[in-house]
Design a protein around this motif. Structure first.
Motif, PDB file in Angstrom:
ATOM      1  N   ALA A 182     -74.286   8.684  45.746  1.00  0.00           N
ATOM      2  CA  ALA A 182     -74.558   9.540  46.900  1.00  0.00           C
ATOM      3  C   ALA A 182     -73.365   9.534  47.849  1.00  0.00           C
ATOM      4  O   ALA A 182     -72.759   8.497  48.112  1.00  0.00           O
ATOM      5  CB  ALA A 182     -75.811   9.055  47.630  1.00  0.00           C
ATOM      6  N   ARG A 183     -73.024  10.723  48.317  1.00  0.00           N
ATOM      7  CA  ARG A 183     -71.909  10.945  49.242  1.00  0.00           C
ATOM      8  C   ARG A 183     -70.556  10.567  48.639  1.00  0.00           C
ATOM      9  O   ARG A 183     -69.608  10.296  49.357  1.00  0.00           O
ATOM     10  CB  ARG A 183     -72.159  10.201  50.569  1.00  0.00           C
ATOM     11  CG  ARG A 183     -73.328  10.800  51.360  1.00  0.00           C
ATOM     12  CD  ARG A 183     -73.659  10.004  52.581  1.00  0.00           C
ATOM     13  NE  ARG A 183     -74.154   8.666  52.248  1.00  0.00           N
ATOM     14  CZ  ARG A 183     -75.397   8.421  51.867  1.00  0.00           C
ATOM     15  NH1 ARG A 183     -76.267   9.392  51.761  1.00  0.00           N
ATOM     16  NH2 ARG A 183     -75.784   7.191  51.576  1.00  0.00           N
ATOM     17  N   ARG A 184     -70.482  10.504  47.342  1.00  0.00           N
ATOM     18  CA  ARG A 184     -69.205  10.353  46.643  1.00  0.00           C
ATOM     19  C   ARG A 184     -68.838  11.698  46.010  1.00  0.00           C
ATOM     20  O   ARG A 184     -69.684  12.564  45.790  1.00  0.00           O
ATOM     21  CB  ARG A 184     -69.309   9.314  45.525  1.00  0.00           C
ATOM     22  CG  ARG A 184     -69.844   7.977  45.966  1.00  0.00           C
ATOM     23  CD  ARG A 184     -68.746   7.117  46.525  1.00  0.00           C
ATOM     24  NE  ARG A 184     -69.152   5.717  46.526  1.00  0.00           N
ATOM     25  CZ  ARG A 184     -69.180   4.948  47.593  1.00  0.00           C
ATOM     26  NH1 ARG A 184     -68.827   5.430  48.760  1.00  0.00           N
ATOM     27  NH2 ARG A 184     -69.531   3.684  47.508  1.00  0.00           N
ATOM     28  N   ARG A 185     -67.581  11.860  45.671  1.00  0.00           N
ATOM     29  CA  ARG A 185     -67.137  13.046  44.936  1.00  0.00           C
ATOM     30  C   ARG A 185     -67.327  12.757  43.449  1.00  0.00           C
ATOM     31  O   ARG A 185     -66.590  11.965  42.866  1.00  0.00           O
ATOM     32  CB  ARG A 185     -65.671  13.350  45.234  1.00  0.00           C
ATOM     33  CG  ARG A 185     -65.375  13.726  46.686  1.00  0.00           C
ATOM     34  CD  ARG A 185     -63.877  13.805  46.911  1.00  0.00           C
ATOM     35  NE  ARG A 185     -63.248  12.497  46.633  1.00  0.00           N
ATOM     36  CZ  ARG A 185     -61.959  12.331  46.416  1.00  0.00           C
ATOM     37  NH1 ARG A 185     -61.135  13.371  46.406  1.00  0.00           N
ATOM     38  NH2 ARG A 185     -61.474  11.110  46.182  1.00  0.00           N
ATOM     39  N   THR A 208     -82.379   7.938  44.146  1.00  0.00           N
ATOM     40  CA  THR A 208     -81.472   8.736  44.968  1.00  0.00           C
ATOM     41  C   THR A 208     -81.766  10.218  44.753  1.00  0.00           C
ATOM     42  O   THR A 208     -82.202  10.629  43.679  1.00  0.00           O
ATOM     43  CB  THR A 208     -80.011   8.441  44.597  1.00  0.00           C
ATOM     44  OG1 THR A 208     -79.764   7.043  44.800  1.00  0.00           O
ATOM     45  CG2 THR A 208     -79.028   9.231  45.445  1.00  0.00           C
ATOM     46  N   ALA A 212     -77.890  14.905  46.901  1.00  0.00           N
ATOM     47  CA  ALA A 212     -76.948  14.156  47.735  1.00  0.00           C
ATOM     48  C   ALA A 212     -75.651  13.885  46.998  1.00  0.00           C
ATOM     49  O   ALA A 212     -74.696  13.360  47.571  1.00  0.00           O
ATOM     50  CB  ALA A 212     -77.580  12.841  48.178  1.00  0.00           C
ATOM     51  N   THR A 214     -72.467  15.405  45.144  1.00  0.00           N
ATOM     52  CA  THR A 214     -71.710  16.648  45.067  1.00  0.00           C
ATOM     53  C   THR A 214     -70.344  16.389  44.428  1.00  0.00           C
ATOM     54  O   THR A 214     -69.894  15.249  44.326  1.00  0.00           O
ATOM     55  CB  THR A 214     -71.505  17.259  46.466  1.00  0.00           C
ATOM     56  OG1 THR A 214     -70.793  16.315  47.285  1.00  0.00           O
ATOM     57  CG2 THR A 214     -72.838  17.593  47.113  1.00  0.00           C
TER      58      THR A 214
END
Length: 314
Positions: A182-185, A208, A212, A214
């Motif tokens: 989550a919240r990583r590329r 998760t 979230a 992406t």
């Protein structure tokens, strides 16, 4: 067409479509000759032709039975010259098989397990390479059964392959599993690809929200590995086979079954693909890539005979 070939072709059709079942005895040579208006020597030649193709077994000079693999052998005999159109999932090792099979097997359509199944359903492909885990934990068979219910669906098992998280050397983001994405590329396969489905299954299992996560959407295993290697992405779900030459680290997650779904009517056309996966040289080349298990490679089963079990690690 030569008379004995006509007779053997008709018998092969009867075996393929279930009028003559494995273990069933064929008509006696003399009686069958009288029934067809053919000589006994013609019937003998027809039976020998079928025996050479593996459709029947000659018990003695007078009797013959349909062999255990008679329906498959009959399909191969009847459709030996047909080109097999293969759609579905991207896989580095699959390219080795296609090169060995030559022009008898032609890739068609957009890559991806779901795309391959759609092509198969439309009649635009003869087989689809897929690696889809059903909610029951069974790989591929439920999809084949649902899609080809009236076509006697089969699964040709190519191999098991290992999927996991690809991260840069040293793992600078300290990623240990799907919950850390989550919240990583994250480089992801496109919607419809089996690896995209697997990624979202793994993320949900980890508690998760898939939305979230992406990052860039790419169309092959090589591209997502390159995205991590070039710094475009922090991580990706991909094959162990893709990390060898790129200096990436691999966090193992799951072994999955990679199979080709096909109907009974195209088993003959699939012969070059079956031969390729059983070729010792091809097996050695796939094994050398790493991340593949070839223990049951090349096995072909009617879907209803598939054991309802999960793939280890899944």
């Amino acid at each position: 067409m030569t008379r004995y070939v006509e007779i053997s072709t008709e018998l092969a059709r009867r075996v393929r479509y279930g009028d003559l079942l494995p273990g069933g005895e064929l008509p006696a040579i003399r009686g069958y000759g009288r029934e067809l208006g053919a000589t006994s020597s013609t019937i003998v030649r027809a039976y020998r032709h079928l025996a050479d193709a593996g459709v029947i077994t000659l018990v003695d000079r007078r009797r013959a039975r349909v062999s255990t693999d008679g329906p498959i052998a009959a399909a191969r005999l009847l459709e030996a010259d047909r080109v097999f159109r293969l759609a579905g999932s991207d896989d580095p090792a699959l390219q080795l098989l296609l090169c060995h099979a030559g022009p008898a097997v032609v890739p068609v359509g957009t890559r991806g397990s779901f795309h391959g199944l759609r092509a198969l359903a439309r009649g635009d492909a003869d087989g689809a390479a897929i690696h889809l885990r059903h909610y029951t934990g069974v790989y591929n068979a439920p999809y084949a059964r649902a899609l080809l219910a009236d076509q006697r669906p089969h699964l040709l098992h190519l191999w098991r392959r290992e999927q996991g998280l690809l991260v840069p050397a040293g793992n600078p983001q300290r990623i240990t599993g799907p919950a850390d994405l989550a919240r990583r590329r994250v480089a992801r396969r496109e919607p419809g690809a089996g690896t995209r489905v697997l990624l979202e299954q793994q993320i949900i299992t980890a508690g998760t929200d898939p939305y979230a996560v992406t990052g860039p959407e790419l169309t092959s295993h090589l591209e997502i590995a390159l995205a991590v290697a070039s710094g475009i992405a922090d991580a990706a779900l991909g094959l162990r086979a893709t990390v060898t030459d790129l200096g990436l680290e691999f966090i193992p997650l799951i072994w999955e079954s990679y199979d080709v779904v096909l109907g009974a009517a195209v088993l003959g056309a699939a012969r070059p693909l079956i031969a390729a996966v059983n070729d010792p040289g091809v097996r050695a080349a796939v094994d050398a890539i790493g991340g593949y298990d070839l223990a049951a490679a090349g096995t072909l089963h009617p879907v209803n005979d598939q054991p309802a079990s999960t793939t280890p690690g899944g």
